[in-house]
Design an enzyme around this catalytic site. Structure first.
Site, PDB file in Angstrom:
ATOM      1  N   TYR A   3      -4.961   4.582   0.449  1.00 18.37           N
ATOM      2  CA  TYR A   3      -6.038   3.704  -0.026  1.00 18.37           C
ATOM      3  C   TYR A   3      -5.678   3.018  -1.329  1.00 18.37           C
ATOM      4  CZ  TYR A   3      -8.340   6.698   3.404  1.00 18.37           C
ATOM      5  OH  TYR A   3      -8.643   7.402   4.547  1.00 18.37           O
ATOM      6  N   HIS A   4      -4.452   2.466  -1.368  1.00 18.24           N
ATOM      7  CA  HIS A   4      -3.972   1.755  -2.548  1.00 18.24           C
ATOM      8  C   HIS A   4      -3.539   0.327  -2.222  1.00 18.24           C
ATOM      9  CE1 HIS A   4      -2.722   5.971  -4.238  1.00 18.24           C
ATOM     10  NE2 HIS A   4      -4.029   5.779  -4.277  1.00 18.24           N
ATOM     11  N   PRO A   5      -4.353  -0.467  -1.519  1.00 22.49           N
ATOM     12  CA  PRO A   5      -3.952  -1.854  -1.265  1.00 22.49           C
ATOM     13  C   PRO A   5      -3.828  -2.615  -2.572  1.00 22.49           C
ATOM     14  CG  PRO A   5      -6.270  -1.549  -0.733  1.00 22.49           C
ATOM     15  CD  PRO A   5      -5.710  -0.186  -1.016  1.00 22.49           C
ATOM     16  N   ASP A  17       0.857  -1.182   0.000  1.00 18.90           N
ATOM     17  CA  ASP A  17       0.000   0.000   0.000  1.00 18.90           C
ATOM     18  C   ASP A  17       0.895   1.235   0.000  1.00 18.90           C
ATOM     19  OD1 ASP A  17      -2.294   1.599   0.125  1.00 18.90           O
ATOM     20  OD2 ASP A  17      -2.533   1.381   2.301  1.00 18.90           O
ATOM     21  N   HIS A  18       0.307   2.364  -0.323  1.00 22.76           N
ATOM     22  CA  HIS A  18       0.987   3.651  -0.201  1.00 22.76           C
ATOM     23  C   HIS A  18       0.543   4.357   1.066  1.00 22.76           C
ATOM     24  CE1 HIS A  18       1.422   3.825  -4.867  1.00 22.76           C
ATOM     25  NE2 HIS A  18       2.516   3.334  -4.308  1.00 22.76           N
TER      26      HIS A  18
END
Length: 559
Positions: free
Chosen positions: A468-470, A294-295
């Protein structure tokens, strides 16, 4: 509803809507699309400026949370995922970033043969209609509309870009084209003032076709297997569990949390994880749910010396006027996500391509839309985008209504900690350049007292949030921990694919909606047995002296 279809797609999100469109185009194949959520016809989804609302609404998003994150002071982190037509493309920030070309070359090096940049670029173009016309890098005839929103009308947007150039970095006219590195306008998926999700871009046209069936409110329990072959799915609608068969394939597009969880519920995954959850192993595949990435990001906030920021538009009357104008004309401040300028830089010399990303916002506020303080301010979102830390997703019960356990192990790797130290120091230098002198006031966050490694580390552990980049939890490749092969087929299971952001081998330097759509476009050709689009020979910019220097020229002002 029929009892059998050629293809069953699980999840009407960023990838599932693309597949539903492309697999039904010819009229030759019957397709069933199953989505747990419901309609996306809400002003809070369709009006771009309302982006923080659907993400935090149970009706439109799975409100997942992590286990206590051991390297973030045991904080429990929010991990919302789309639960509505359009999936996360209906609740995201609408930012359109493909990633750097080298990110996709890295995928191929990780074992995803055929997924290098030259092979992926034609599918980025196929998906897109770029507001300024097509070229070697941009598309002009695709379903997905991309543009710059309100064209940087607020002077702070350009001042931020100029500050990046003042600090010694490049200017880029198009970070999705030849040159990602540098500062310039940011792009978004908005069309005629409306959020252009994959539901709007791909699914709505496809729903006019007789060979597509869409069922909402459908919770898929598991993939049905006969020996090592997927034959269909079991799903529940209004309390009734039913089964449907797939003549050709089942395709999981449930996202980076949903797809590994559904594989595990189906008995596909690490045997020890499945046994602990009381699930019989149908196929031992240890990589399912592993490699999770994630980020992270935090906000650098400053007071603004001029009353030109969005902080002056947060009252009920102002919000009402913005909403009314959007309802009537689909323009104005309601028609943008407000992220209209950005930057991509390298954190240090010896880093070959950008690993830090900036989103600039002419306001100082929380992601939920609440003001950070009284008065005017601006902020820049900054994150280290090529993390080395890896996490996992684990089924915890055979009950499909029980969420999986999620742990990202954020900041476990020392490289990630060092990356965020660079975020603080480099950003402070950029914001203090001459281009922002007329606007820049007092530093609100982190605050000038945060400057040593120890102080920065403590601030980051307490303040970072998920971007919110899983992704990457069903890795594509051929090694022992890969879940799918380069054709998107689950290893050693016939008739089963995964197509969504979970299949990324590594996370790109950018937001994930654009590469997820690209993956679905290319996967559709693979599924249909079509010859892939011809590889591109468009050149890519890399700083010639990247090994010896971190930026292209001297900063006007050092801090």
């Amino acid at each position: 509803m029929q009892t059998e279809y050629d293809y069953i797609i699980v999840g009407a999100g960023s990838a599932g809507c693309v597949l539903a469109n492309r697999l039904t185009e010819s009229g030759e194949h019957s397709v069933l699309l199953l989505e747990t959520g419901g309609s996306d016809k809400s002003i809070f989804i369709q009006m771009p400026t309302a982006l923080s609302i659907p993400m935090n609404t149970d009706k439109y998003a799975w409100q997942f949370h992590t286990q206590p994150e051991p390297y973030l002071n045991n904080r429990v982190m929010h991990c919302p995922r789309g639960k509505v037509l359009g999936g996360s493309s209906s609740i995201n920030g609408m930012v359109y970033v493909r990633g750097h070309a080298k990110d996709f070359d890295e995928w191929e090096q990780e074992g995803a043969e055929g997924w290098n940049y030259a092979s992926c670029l034609p599918y980025f173009k196929k998906a897109e209609t770029w507001a300024f016309g097509g070229d070697d890098y941009r598309g002009d005839n695709g379903p997905l509309a991309t543009n710059n929103g309100n064209n940087m009308q607020n002077p702070l947007y350009q001042a931020f870009v100029d500050a990046g150039v003042d600090a010694g970095y490049l200017h880029t006219a198009d970070y999705n084209g030849r040159q990602q590195e540098g500062f310039g306008p940011m792009h978004m998926t908005v069309k005629n003032g409306v959020r252009w999700s994959t539901a709007n871009a791909y699914l709505r046209p496809a729903m006019q076709r007789k060979n597509l069936t869409v069922i909402t409110g459908a919770l898929v329990h598991k993939v049905l297997l006969e020996e090592k072959k997927a034959t269909g799915v079991a799903f529940e609608v209004k309390g009734k569990v039913q089964q449907v068969s797939a003549n050709k394939e089942v395709i999981l597009s449930a996202g980076s949390v949903g797809s590994p969880h559904l594989l595990q519920l189906s008995g596909i995954g690490d045997q020890a994880v499945l046994a602990k959850a009381g699930i019989k192993t149908q196929h031992h595949l240890p990589g399912v749910g592993q490699n999770l990435q994630d980020h992270l990001e935090f906000y650098f906030q400053f007071k603004c010396k001029q009353p030109i920021t969005l902080n002056g538009k947060l009252g009920l009357i102002s919000k009402g006027l913005i909403g009314a104008r959007w309802l009537l004309f689909k323009d104005g401040l309601g028609a943008t996500n407000h992220f209209e300028s950005c930057g991509f830089i390298r954190s240090d010399k010896g880093v070959e391509w950008p690993d830090l990303q900036y989103h600039f916002l002419p306001a100082a506020m929380r992601y939920d839309g609440r003001s950070a303080f009284d008065g005017h301010g601006f902020q820049v979102h900054i994150g280290h985008n090529k993390p080395k830390s890896r996490g996992w997703i684990k089924v915890q019960s055979a009950d499909p209504k029980q969420p999986p356990q999620i742990q990202f192990n954020y900041l476990q790797a020392k490289e990630d900690i060092e990356g965020f130290r660079a975020c603080v120091r480099l950003t402070r230098e950029i914001i203090n350049q001459p281009a922002l002198d007329d606007y820049r006031g007092e530093e609100i966050q982190p605050g000038e007292q945060v400057h040593t490694d120890e102080q920065i580390d403590a601030f980051v552990r307490e303040s970072v949030e998920s971007a919110y980049h899983p992704s990457c939890s069903c890795k594509m490749g051929t090694d022992a921990m890969a879940v799918i092969d380069p054709n998107t087929k689950v290893h050693e299971i016939e008739g089963l694919r995964v197509v969504d952001s979970s299949v990324f081998p590594t996370i790109p330097n950018g937001n994930l909606n654009a590469p997820t759509i690209m993956v679905a476009e290319r996967a559709a050709d693979l599924i249909l047995g079509k010859a892939p689009l011809a590889a591109s020979d468009a050149e890519v910019h890399l700083e010639a002296n990247w090994q010896a220097q971190q930026r292209s020229h001297e900063a006007k002002r050092s801090v």
